[in-house]
Motif scaffolding. Structure first.
Motif, PDB file in Angstrom:
ATOM      1  N   LYS A   1       3.167  13.270  -0.119  1.00  0.00           N
ATOM      2  CA  LYS A   1       3.566  11.747  -0.516  1.00  0.00           C
ATOM      3  C   LYS A   1       3.375  10.811   0.710  1.00  0.00           C
TER       4      LYS A   1
ATOM      5  N   GLU B   1       7.068   0.706   0.950  1.00  0.00           N
ATOM      6  CA  GLU B   1       7.243   2.028   0.085  1.00  0.00           C
ATOM      7  C   GLU B   1       7.125   3.335   0.944  1.00  0.00           C
TER       8      GLU B   1
ATOM      9  N   SER C   1      10.094   6.132   0.949  1.00  0.00           N
ATOM     10  CA  SER C   1       9.821   7.625   0.639  1.00  0.00           C
ATOM     11  C   SER C   1      10.215   8.695   1.591  1.00  0.00           C
TER      12      SER C   1
ATOM     13  N   HIS D   1       6.487  17.511   1.560  1.00  0.00           N
ATOM     14  CA  HIS D   1       6.803  16.297   1.146  1.00  0.00           C
ATOM     15  C   HIS D   1       5.572  15.445   1.882  1.00  0.00           C
TER      16      HIS D   1
END
Length: 121
Positions: free
Chosen positions: A105, A35, A39, A101
């Protein structure tokens, strides 16, 4: 300079224990790491492609559309100058967007993976 000598008496090694190769491979195959990669890639790859296309458009227009690029926008400022400045602006905007970002994240996920691996080592 790295040596093969042991550390001096009384010194303490403050580095965390390193995970084994097997632990790294297991983490690399985990859903959480997948993940994190997704991302990163879903953000970085499209922006990279967009910026390269934008840059190539600028180069191609400069080479093959001299009349258009020489069009005056204001006083002695022409389209080529505006596009050239826009290259710098988009570079800084992309860096800023990526920083936001990454902070929102990527960094929390990476920190969680790092902490877990150091705790397991």
């Amino acid at each position: 300079m790295a040596t093969e000598e042991p550390p001096p008496e009384g010194s303490k090694d403050t580095h965390p224990a390193q995970p084994t190769t097997e632990a790294f491979l297991a983490e690399q195959n985990s859903a959480e790491f997948g993940e994190l990669r997704r991302s990163y890639r879903s953000f970085a790859f499209p922006l990279t492609v967009a910026f390269v296309l934008w840059y190539l458009l600028y180069v191609l227009l400069s080479n093959y559309a001299g009349g258009f690029m020489g069009t005056k926008v204001f006083s002695n400022i022409n389209v080529a100058f505006v596009f050239g400045l826009a290259q710098f602006l988009t570079t800084f905007l992309i860096a800023w967007f990526y920083s936001r970002h990454a902070n929102a994240k990527l960094d929390p996920k990476a920190e969680a993976i790092k902490d877990r691996m150091e705790a397991d080592a």
